[in-house]
Design a protein around this motif. Structure first.
Motif, mmCIF file in Angstrom:
data_model
loop_
_atom_site.group_PDB
_atom_site.id
_atom_site.type_symbol
_atom_site.label_atom_id
_atom_site.label_comp_id
_atom_site.label_asym_id
_atom_site.label_seq_id
_atom_site.Cartn_x
_atom_site.Cartn_y
_atom_site.Cartn_z
ATOM 1 N N SER A 1 0.835 -1.209 0.000
ATOM 2 C CA SER A 1 0.000 0.000 0.000
ATOM 3 C C SER A 1 0.866 1.255 0.000
ATOM 4 O O SER A 1 0.688 2.175 0.803
ATOM 5 C CB SER A 1 -0.958 0.004 1.197
ATOM 6 O OG SER A 1 -1.766 -1.146 1.205
ATOM 7 N N GLN B 1 2.609 4.804 -0.945
ATOM 8 C CA GLN B 1 2.167 6.121 -1.383
ATOM 9 C C GLN B 1 3.374 7.039 -1.551
ATOM 10 O O GLN B 1 4.367 6.927 -0.826
ATOM 11 C CB GLN B 1 1.188 6.731 -0.381
ATOM 12 C CG GLN B 1 -0.128 5.969 -0.260
ATOM 13 C CD GLN B 1 -1.090 6.624 0.707
ATOM 14 O OE1 GLN B 1 -0.698 7.225 1.701
ATOM 15 N NE2 GLN B 1 -2.374 6.516 0.424
ATOM 16 N N ASN C 1 0.424 11.920 -1.115
ATOM 17 C CA ASN C 1 -0.028 10.547 -0.882
ATOM 18 C C ASN C 1 -0.617 9.900 -2.135
ATOM 19 O O ASN C 1 -1.700 9.312 -2.104
ATOM 20 C CB ASN C 1 -1.045 10.513 0.262
ATOM 21 C CG ASN C 1 -0.487 11.068 1.560
ATOM 22 O OD1 ASN C 1 0.664 10.823 1.895
ATOM 23 N ND2 ASN C 1 -1.302 11.821 2.281
ATOM 24 N N SER D 1 -1.104 7.080 -4.574
ATOM 25 C CA SER D 1 -0.992 5.622 -4.453
ATOM 26 C C SER D 1 -0.158 5.061 -5.595
ATOM 27 O O SER D 1 -0.407 5.356 -6.770
ATOM 28 C CB SER D 1 -2.379 4.982 -4.465
ATOM 29 O OG SER D 1 -3.105 5.336 -3.305
#
Length: 260
Positions: free
Chosen positions: A105, A107, A155, A157
């Motif tokens: 996950s 970022q 942030n 992704s």
């Protein structure tokens, strides 16, 4: 043994002298800075300023430009800067490499600024390992201005393909030769600055799952009167897992709700 938890949180009712408290034990991995450049020193250098151990020797570089410097003012402290971006469409860029093994996950955050005659348009791309082809990151187009507020990425992704990899490359590449003031093409003296680069992620969870929890040690203080401050020193919560393993968590006051 140390275990990674797959749940975001778990509510644990705890009965102490007739009051029921709720222990909010956060089992999910916290967001971790895998690598970060914020150039706190003057002058600074190309080496990452913080991150996980495997990334602390990584450096930021530019491709096709003049040598980069590290003493220009940045979004917060200083930044890295390069000139020589003229005729750089699809060939000149900022680039970093990092290790994401054990993390997912991911970022990306960054801030860019350009001088009036510096490059205006960039996009973010990634690749896995040295030999792979570059691929656009969705939502990674950037328009830079002569300030630290326009060319900001917060942030963003990264694709799941970048999770849990020994070598991930990210680049900010020019997408046309137009300059920041829109009065022609980028000049050889035109500058690009970049600052506050960060890659974050969470720990890849264990394959085992949490099946139950239990209080294995009560808090030292068990008697309260109205107005007392909650004191849970000594309270220990243990989790049991589907693979028959256990993991112990010492609960802090911030994990407790319901005491008033």
């Amino acid at each position: 043994m140390s275990k990674k938890f797959g749940l975001t949180s778990l509510l644990v009712p705890v009965l102490i002298l007739g009051w029921v408290f709720v222990v909010n034990s956060v089992f999910a991995s916290d967001l971790i800075d895998l690598i970060k450049w914020d150039f706190p020193n003057n002058p600074d250098d190309a080496v990452a300023d913080s991150g996980i151990t495997t990334n602390l020797s990584q450096t930021i570089q530019s491709q096709g430009t003049n040598s980069i410097t590290f003493s220009s003012s940045g979004a917060t402290t200083n930044s890295t800067r390069a000139t020589g971006w003229d005729s750089g469409v699809d060939s000149k860029y900022w680039v970093i490499e990092f290790n994401s093994v054990g993390y997912q996950s991911l970022q990306l955050s960054s801030k860019q600024r350009g001088s009036a005659t510096g490059p205006k348009d960039f996009k973010i791309q990634y690749k896995i390992g040295v030999e792979a082809s570059w691929t656009d990151v969705s939502g990674g187009n950037i328009i830079v201005a002569d300030n630290w507020t326009s060319g900001v990425v917060n942030n963003l992704s990264l694709p799941a393909e970048a999770d849990n990899q020994a070598s991930v490359f990210i680049r900010w590449i020019m997408t046309n030769n137009g300059r920041v003031d829109s009065l022609g093409d980028v000049s050889s003296a035109g500058a690009s600055n970049i600052d506050d680069i960060a890659i974050t992620g969470v720990v890849v969870p264990s394959a085992s799952t949490l099946t139950s929890i239990a209080i294995t040690a009560p808090a030292t203080k068990l008697s309260y009167i109205v107005g007392d401050t909650l004191d849970i020193a000594g309270l220990v919560v243990e989790g049991a897992y589907s693979d028959a393993s256990t993991s112990t968590l010492s609960v802090t006051a911030t994990d407790i709700t319901g005491f008033d």
